[in-house]
Design a protein around this motif. Sequence first.
Motif, short mmCIF file in Angstrom:
data_model
loop_
_atom_site.label_atom_id
_atom_site.label_comp_id
_atom_site.label_asym_id
_atom_site.label_seq_id
_atom_site.Cartn_x
_atom_site.Cartn_y
_atom_site.Cartn_z
N ASP A 70 41.37 34.67 44.94
CA ASP A 70 40.32 34.94 46.11
C ASP A 70 40.89 34.36 47.47
O ASP A 70 40.77 35.23 48.26
CB ASP A 70 38.90 34.40 45.76
CG ASP A 70 38.20 34.98 44.64
OD1 ASP A 70 38.64 35.90 44.08
OD2 ASP A 70 37.37 34.19 44.00
N LYS A 84 43.84 36.46 48.39
CA LYS A 84 43.33 37.76 48.88
C LYS A 84 42.62 37.73 50.35
O LYS A 84 42.86 38.67 51.11
CB LYS A 84 42.07 38.39 47.97
CG LYS A 84 41.60 39.61 48.07
CD LYS A 84 40.38 40.17 47.20
CE LYS A 84 39.83 41.41 47.79
NZ LYS A 84 38.60 41.70 47.04
N LYS A 85 42.04 36.80 50.62
CA LYS A 85 41.39 36.65 51.99
C LYS A 85 42.64 36.52 52.83
O LYS A 85 42.51 37.25 54.11
CB LYS A 85 40.71 35.01 52.20
CG LYS A 85 39.18 35.30 51.44
CD LYS A 85 38.62 33.81 51.50
CE LYS A 85 37.45 33.81 50.62
NZ LYS A 85 37.02 32.37 50.80
#
Length: 131
Positions: free
Chosen positions: A116, A119-120
Amino acid sequence: HCHRGPVPISSDTTMALRVKSPRNIFSDSNVTYCYNFALILDDCGHSSAATEVFTELLKRHPSFIECYLRLSLIACDKGKFDEATVWLSRALEINDDEPDVNICLGDLFSRGGLADEAKKCYEKMCNKSNR
């Protein structure tokens, strides 16, 4: 081109570089010289000496993003991923939109299983390129 493993540098030479170097060695006119010297040290297997030069450069030129990137890479090579993250985070404090820093941080998060967070970082770069 450096051979595999550290190029032998005598302790006298390293001491001279640390002790006898004038304090103005890291002045504005010598930044490129010092940065390139640190790159050579790192490439030749002297990552501790390179770290010292990059760190000293940052004391005098705290917005020199490339030093943060190099310090992060050295930390990664030593398996110190938390330290690498700290260096990249410091770089982002200076310029939150720096592509190389965001990509490296994304790669670091990805290697650490933090999908996550990775991905950011990648989305940030994609969003920036779509502006």
